[in-house]
Design a protein around this motif. Sequence first.
Motif, PDB file in Angstrom:
ATOM      1  N   GLN A 124      -0.143   4.579 -38.292  1.00  0.00           N
ATOM      2  CA  GLN A 124      -1.093   5.639 -37.956  1.00  0.00           C
ATOM      3  C   GLN A 124      -0.471   7.022 -38.018  1.00  0.00           C
ATOM      4  O   GLN A 124      -1.079   8.004 -37.631  1.00  0.00           O
ATOM      5  N   ASN A 149       4.182  -1.702 -36.441  1.00  0.00           N
ATOM      6  CA  ASN A 149       3.000  -2.524 -36.169  1.00  0.00           C
ATOM      7  C   ASN A 149       2.291  -2.926 -37.462  1.00  0.00           C
ATOM      8  O   ASN A 149       1.393  -3.757 -37.446  1.00  0.00           O
ATOM      9  N   THR A 419       2.771   3.221 -31.263  1.00  0.00           N
ATOM     10  CA  THR A 419       2.184   1.885 -31.161  1.00  0.00           C
ATOM     11  C   THR A 419       2.365   1.405 -29.720  1.00  0.00           C
ATOM     12  O   THR A 419       3.222   1.913 -29.008  1.00  0.00           O
ATOM     13  N   ASN A 420       1.540   0.461 -29.314  1.00  0.00           N
ATOM     14  CA  ASN A 420       1.509   0.028 -27.917  1.00  0.00           C
ATOM     15  C   ASN A 420       1.729  -1.492 -27.854  1.00  0.00           C
ATOM     16  O   ASN A 420       0.803  -2.256 -27.574  1.00  0.00           O
ATOM     17  N   SER A 424      -0.446  -5.141 -28.112  1.00  0.00           N
ATOM     18  CA  SER A 424      -0.735  -5.615 -29.472  1.00  0.00           C
ATOM     19  C   SER A 424       0.158  -6.738 -29.984  1.00  0.00           C
ATOM     20  O   SER A 424      -0.219  -7.428 -30.923  1.00  0.00           O
ATOM     21  N   GLN A 443       7.414   6.847 -27.710  1.00  0.00           N
ATOM     22  CA  GLN A 443       6.897   8.145 -28.169  1.00  0.00           C
ATOM     23  C   GLN A 443       5.385   8.036 -28.233  1.00  0.00           C
ATOM     24  O   GLN A 443       4.835   7.454 -29.163  1.00  0.00           O
ATOM     25  N   ASP A 444       4.715   8.585 -27.226  1.00  0.00           N
ATOM     26  CA  ASP A 444       3.265   8.371 -27.082  1.00  0.00           C
ATOM     27  C   ASP A 444       2.672   9.507 -26.260  1.00  0.00           C
ATOM     28  O   ASP A 444       3.252   9.910 -25.251  1.00  0.00           O
ATOM     29  N   LYS A 466      -0.885  18.703 -36.090  1.00  0.00           N
ATOM     30  CA  LYS A 466       0.297  18.597 -36.951  1.00  0.00           C
ATOM     31  C   LYS A 466      -0.159  18.398 -38.390  1.00  0.00           C
ATOM     32  O   LYS A 466      -1.314  18.024 -38.639  1.00  0.00           O
ATOM     33  N   ASP A 493       5.795  14.207 -34.154  1.00  0.00           N
ATOM     34  CA  ASP A 493       6.684  13.087 -34.464  1.00  0.00           C
ATOM     35  C   ASP A 493       7.724  13.513 -35.505  1.00  0.00           C
ATOM     36  O   ASP A 493       8.902  13.172 -35.405  1.00  0.00           O
ATOM     37  N   THR A 631      -9.267 -13.895 -32.069  1.00  0.00           N
ATOM     38  CA  THR A 631      -9.234 -12.551 -31.476  1.00  0.00           C
ATOM     39  C   THR A 631      -9.488 -11.518 -32.564  1.00  0.00           C
ATOM     40  O   THR A 631      -9.199 -11.763 -33.719  1.00  0.00           O
ATOM     41  N   ARG A 633     -11.771  -7.480 -33.358  1.00  0.00           N
ATOM     42  CA  ARG A 633     -12.207  -6.123 -33.023  1.00  0.00           C
ATOM     43  C   ARG A 633     -13.701  -5.976 -32.742  1.00  0.00           C
ATOM     44  O   ARG A 633     -14.514  -6.746 -33.235  1.00  0.00           O
ATOM     45  N   HIS A 639      -8.159  -0.416 -31.277  1.00  0.00           N
ATOM     46  CA  HIS A 639      -6.968  -1.114 -30.778  1.00  0.00           C
ATOM     47  C   HIS A 639      -6.852  -1.148 -29.264  1.00  0.00           C
ATOM     48  O   HIS A 639      -7.711  -1.698 -28.598  1.00  0.00           O
ATOM     49  N   THR A 640      -5.795  -0.510 -28.739  1.00  0.00           N
ATOM     50  CA  THR A 640      -5.502  -0.701 -27.318  1.00  0.00           C
ATOM     51  C   THR A 640      -6.210   0.360 -26.453  1.00  0.00           C
ATOM     52  O   THR A 640      -5.825   0.585 -25.321  1.00  0.00           O
ATOM     53  N   THR A 642      -6.290   3.503 -26.168  1.00  0.00           N
ATOM     54  CA  THR A 642      -5.744   4.749 -25.609  1.00  0.00           C
ATOM     55  C   THR A 642      -6.573   5.939 -26.083  1.00  0.00           C
ATOM     56  O   THR A 642      -6.612   6.968 -25.421  1.00  0.00           O
ATOM     57  N   ASN A 717      -3.459 -11.280 -25.903  1.00  0.00           N
ATOM     58  CA  ASN A 717      -2.121 -11.575 -26.419  1.00  0.00           C
ATOM     59  C   ASN A 717      -1.204 -12.231 -25.394  1.00  0.00           C
ATOM     60  O   ASN A 717      -0.088 -12.621 -25.713  1.00  0.00           O
ATOM     61  N   LYS A 734      -4.744 -14.818 -35.151  1.00  0.00           N
ATOM     62  CA  LYS A 734      -6.140 -15.261 -35.114  1.00  0.00           C
ATOM     63  C   LYS A 734      -6.314 -16.697 -34.620  1.00  0.00           C
ATOM     64  O   LYS A 734      -7.432 -17.100 -34.327  1.00  0.00           O
TER      65      LYS A 734
HETATM   66  N1  MGD Z   1      -4.612 -10.655 -30.617  1.00  0.00           N
HETATM   67  C1  MGD Z   1      -4.583  -9.717 -31.557  1.00  0.00           C
HETATM   68  N2  MGD Z   1      -3.590  -8.816 -31.559  1.00  0.00           N
HETATM   69  C2  MGD Z   1      -3.527  -7.859 -32.519  1.00  0.00           C
HETATM   70  C3  MGD Z   1      -4.497  -7.823 -33.549  1.00  0.00           C
HETATM   71  C4  MGD Z   1      -5.555  -8.787 -33.523  1.00  0.00           C
HETATM   72  O1  MGD Z   1      -6.449  -8.802 -34.383  1.00  0.00           O
HETATM   73  N3  MGD Z   1      -5.549  -9.716 -32.519  1.00  0.00           N
HETATM   74  N4  MGD Z   1      -4.382  -6.891 -34.538  1.00  0.00           N
HETATM   75  C5  MGD Z   1      -3.057  -6.329 -34.826  1.00  0.00           C
HETATM   76  C6  MGD Z   1      -3.170  -5.144 -35.683  1.00  0.00           C
HETATM   77  S1  MGD Z   1      -3.860  -5.406 -37.225  1.00  0.00           S
HETATM   78  C7  MGD Z   1      -2.764  -3.915 -35.320  1.00  0.00           C
HETATM   79  S2  MGD Z   1      -2.848  -2.640 -36.433  1.00  0.00           S
HETATM   80  C8  MGD Z   1      -2.166  -3.668 -33.992  1.00  0.00           C
HETATM   81  C9  MGD Z   1      -2.509  -2.321 -33.384  1.00  0.00           C
HETATM   82  O2  MGD Z   1      -1.857  -2.199 -32.171  1.00  0.00           O
HETATM   83  P1  MGD Z   1      -1.147  -0.861 -31.667  1.00  0.00           P
HETATM   84  O3  MGD Z   1      -0.599  -0.093 -32.784  1.00  0.00           O
HETATM   85  O4  MGD Z   1      -0.196  -1.247 -30.622  1.00  0.00           O
HETATM   86  O5  MGD Z   1      -2.407  -0.134 -31.016  1.00  0.00           O
HETATM   87  P2  MGD Z   1      -2.809   1.377 -30.812  1.00  0.00           P
HETATM   88  O6  MGD Z   1      -3.698   1.405 -29.626  1.00  0.00           O
HETATM   89  O7  MGD Z   1      -3.351   1.918 -32.075  1.00  0.00           O
HETATM   90  O8  MGD Z   1      -1.440   2.059 -30.468  1.00  0.00           O
HETATM   91  C10 MGD Z   1      -1.101   3.341 -30.943  1.00  0.00           C
HETATM   92  C11 MGD Z   1      -0.372   4.122 -29.850  1.00  0.00           C
HETATM   93  O9  MGD Z   1       0.019   5.397 -30.388  1.00  0.00           O
HETATM   94  C12 MGD Z   1      -0.356   6.435 -29.483  1.00  0.00           C
HETATM   95  N5  MGD Z   1      -0.597   7.664 -30.274  1.00  0.00           N
HETATM   96  C13 MGD Z   1      -1.769   8.230 -30.606  1.00  0.00           C
HETATM   97  N6  MGD Z   1      -1.549   9.314 -31.389  1.00  0.00           N
HETATM   98  C14 MGD Z   1      -0.207   9.431 -31.539  1.00  0.00           C
HETATM   99  C15 MGD Z   1       0.631  10.349 -32.265  1.00  0.00           C
HETATM  100  O10 MGD Z   1       0.181  11.268 -32.955  1.00  0.00           O
HETATM  101  N7  MGD Z   1       1.985  10.124 -32.206  1.00  0.00           N
HETATM  102  C16 MGD Z   1       2.516   9.112 -31.471  1.00  0.00           C
HETATM  103  N8  MGD Z   1       3.861   8.971 -31.451  1.00  0.00           N
HETATM  104  N9  MGD Z   1       1.734   8.257 -30.755  1.00  0.00           N
HETATM  105  C17 MGD Z   1       0.400   8.399 -30.828  1.00  0.00           C
HETATM  106  C18 MGD Z   1      -1.561   5.897 -28.773  1.00  0.00           C
HETATM  107  O11 MGD Z   1      -1.729   6.535 -27.519  1.00  0.00           O
HETATM  108  C19 MGD Z   1      -1.240   4.385 -28.646  1.00  0.00           C
HETATM  109  O12 MGD Z   1      -0.531   4.101 -27.477  1.00  0.00           O
HETATM  110  O13 MGD Z   1      -2.590  -4.711 -33.102  1.00  0.00           O
HETATM  111  C20 MGD Z   1      -2.264  -5.999 -33.558  1.00  0.00           C
HETATM  112  N10 MGD Z   1      -2.502  -6.969 -32.498  1.00  0.00           N
END
Ligand code: MGD
Length: 744
Positions: A124, A149, A419-420, A424, A443-444, A466, A493, A631, A633, A639-640, A642, A717, A734
């Motif tokens: 992201q 992630n 990522t969180n 996840s 870093q969040d 940014k 970042d 599991t 969306r 996602h999580t 936030t 999870n 899944k």
């Molecule tokens: N059971 C189950 N688990 C899964 C999935 C599922 O289908 N089932 N899917 C998976 C998949 S495909 C994915 S992509 C992951 C996603 O899971 P994660 O990537 O862990 O989820 P996000 O909530 O997108 O986490 C992004 C974090 O970045 C922070 N953030 C936001 N903007 C910025 C920024 O500009 N800079 C920084 N440094 N941080 C920022 C947010 O506050 C958040 O804490 O989950 C996975 N986990």
Amino acid sequence: MDRRDIRQDQVTAEGADVDKWVHSTCNLCSVGCGTDIAVKDDKIVGIRGINEHSINKGRLDPKAKYQWIPNNSEDRVLTPLIRNSAGELEPASWDEAMELVVRKSKQALKEKGGDGVSIYSTGQGFLEDYYTIGKIGRAGLKTHLLDANTRLCTATTEWCLIESFGSDGVPASFDDVDKADTIMLFGHNPAETGTVLWDRILTRKKATGKPYLIVVDPRKTPTAEEADLHLDLKPGTNLALLNCIQEQLIEHNWIDPDFIQNHTIQFDSLQKELENWSIDKASSITGLPADKINLAAEKLGKTNTLVSTTLQGAFQSSDATASCVAINNIHLMRGLIGKEGCGPLHMAGQPSSSANRTVGGVGTYPANRNPNNPTHIKEIAELWNVREEDLEIGPNKDIIKQIELIEKGQIQFFWNIHTNPLVSLPNKGRARKALEKVFLVVQDPFLTETSEVADVILPPAMWGEKEGTMENADRTINLLRKAVEPPEGVKSDFEILVDYANRMGFQDKEGNPLIGYNTPEEAFEEWKRVSEGRPSDMTGMTYERLEKENGIRWPCTKENPEGKTRLYEDFHFPTETEYCQSFGKNTFTGRPLSKEEFKEMDPDGKAMFQVTRYGGPSEAPQSEYPFWLNTGRLVWHWHTRTKTGRMPEMEEKAPQVFVEINEEDARHLSIREGDQVRIVSPRGKVEVPAKVGNKMNKGEVFVPFHYGNFEGEQTPNEMTMDEVDPLSHQPVLKHASCRLEKVG
Ligand SMILES: Nc1nc2c(c(=O)[nH]1)N[C@H]1C(S)=C(S)[C@@H](COP(=O)(O)OP(=O)(O)OC[C@H]3O[C@@H](n4cnc5c(=O)[nH]c(N)nc54)[C@H](O)[C@@H]3O)O[C@H]1N2
Ligand SMILES: Nc1nc2c(c(=O)[nH]1)N[C@H]1C(S)=C(S)[C@@H](COP(=O)(O)OP(=O)(O)OC[C@H]3O[C@@H](n4cnc5c(=O)[nH]c(N)nc54)[C@H](O)[C@@H]3O)O[C@H]1N2
Ligand SMILES: [Mo]
């Protein structure tokens, strides 16, 4: 062919009269919609779709309309935090925090070598961040522990493309979606997860009746409800269906012998492997009626044009890469690739996960280079002005392997960017213990489930605050301008990474700073030179063009400045031994092949059929755990949560986690709508309210994975497996077994 009218979606804060609109791109999902950000008094006050952007023509996804709200949230972290001896996070200056980060990473390097330090990033962020992470990781830290992630997200896209075509790079594009007579959506629910792309498909379908839509998903999703043919197979049986379809295409001679002869290798070995497949066999494994499989094979066998998308229902399973390779095989045997309206479109999920793969922040090497080809490593060394022997190469270690290495005490320093993972990652209990053990930098912009165990928090600037670029799911590079200054106290970042490299004293071989650039645009210019001559060549792009032309697809060179709508139009594939991204892996075991083995295959510009052997799911329901846990969306959450958890408009649509159960199963267990249900798997349990209906087949339940642990035991999870696909190492999120207990 594209039948959408312009429809400009726009949301601004009440009464805001906007000073200016700044060019950007939506940061929620891989479709990559062009957006303008509304600014008033240096504050983000709204968003609108860009009418001229071909991807969205002004449209925005429901969440996208409110994505500026979290920027203005009161609870953003606005200063670095360091955990003190009492275990509390305490405000610190950037100097204090960064000096601690540098000291701890140097200590880990000293005690454990490069593989004492891990950077776990994201899909992201921006291309420029990933390029910097790759350079710091390879030439500065010399670690094999670069992952993201994206491992949970699109690692399978990368590997299935390498296996079939020699390099990453998705062949078809969204423009082909507009032209295809048939679209197969495989384990992909765009009605909830890519709404603007879905709108593009449905608008055409409603006007013309095309495309014929095949949806493969065990659930009756909103996408499946629009399908001409919904294949609600049993979870984990994708490859049984696809092997049977491949066999049927050959048996009925629905193949293109000239294409196979002139542009591919290894068809014979595939044909031999498929001999023992039949409709009956596939029907008994998948639970699908024979006539449905028959119809699917006939449609796929006779259509003149075909786009196949895949996403998490294909990727997060134990046959992930093999299933996606089977889809590539189908396109190859029918010659439906490199032509208008044709090709596999293995998706991405996050808005820029593809960019991380392309530029090498995630275990790949920059611009689809092959780490086992000394010439490619030499090129990188020259481009970076570092000694070849100072470039770390060798097998990268994915996040699940890293959890194991943390348990063994090998990894000491873990830098978690954007990522969180404690929501996840699969098998959360194990992941949490591991992250408690390392020195953890998070870093969040917000405090999350993961920051609960962090040693240092670094607060970053967010989207809109940014500048940089992202790569969407169809190779489009989009620009995001900085709309406003970030709140005081935070850094982007990119700035944090460059600052870290300088504090660490990373240098090139002449003693100049390793990271010689200071702005994202300078980083992009350096990256362009690194990409020259490679599949993902971007030498024809500039920030100015990306803004003016609303995104450009790679490859984009001076000779071909428009970029490429689809790859392989000349039916030439990047499979020359000296050019390919990888010598590939054994499709069944995942063992990496040697250069000699690859040379023996000798694809030399042809695409590769690969044998796809069905292994079946690694965990399946049995007596103690009789249900399948699925599991995924919901349309309302990202996602999580936030971000979407801070958008009242989204929270009110889906405030709470639930488990979706088939009505017959519910009756059998005396569970009614709203009853609290305990779901127990071999690894963990959660307690959530029931949603009863007919969307799930019997014996299967679904829990959205968005909900963390702040409000009790909610995250699925806790229960998922940390098994991975043998090639892509993507976890099987899944499929797990579980049982249901009515609480009270
Ligand atoms: N059971 C189950 N688990 C899964 C999935 C599922 O289908 N089932 N899917 C998976 C998949 S495909 C994915 S992509 C992951 C996603 O899971 P994660 O990537 O862990 O989820 P996000 O909530 O997108 O986490 C992004 C974090 O970045 C922070 N953030 C936001 N903007 C910025 C920024 O500009 N800079 C920084 N440094 N941080 C920022 C947010 O506050 C958040 O804490 O989950 C996975 N986990
Ligand atoms: N609203 C929203 N949109 C998003 C995101 C989000 O968090 N929220 N995240 C983005 C990201 S990072 C990603 S990766 C994408 C994911 O987008 P999708 O992959 O479309 O979403 P999922 O819900 O994870 O999974 C898709 C489907 O896989 C099905 N499935 C489960 N098991 C099997 C199986 O064995 N075979 C088959 N064929 N299907 C199966 C599930 O029932 C589910 O409907 O969404 C992106 N878009
Ligand atoms: Mo994802």
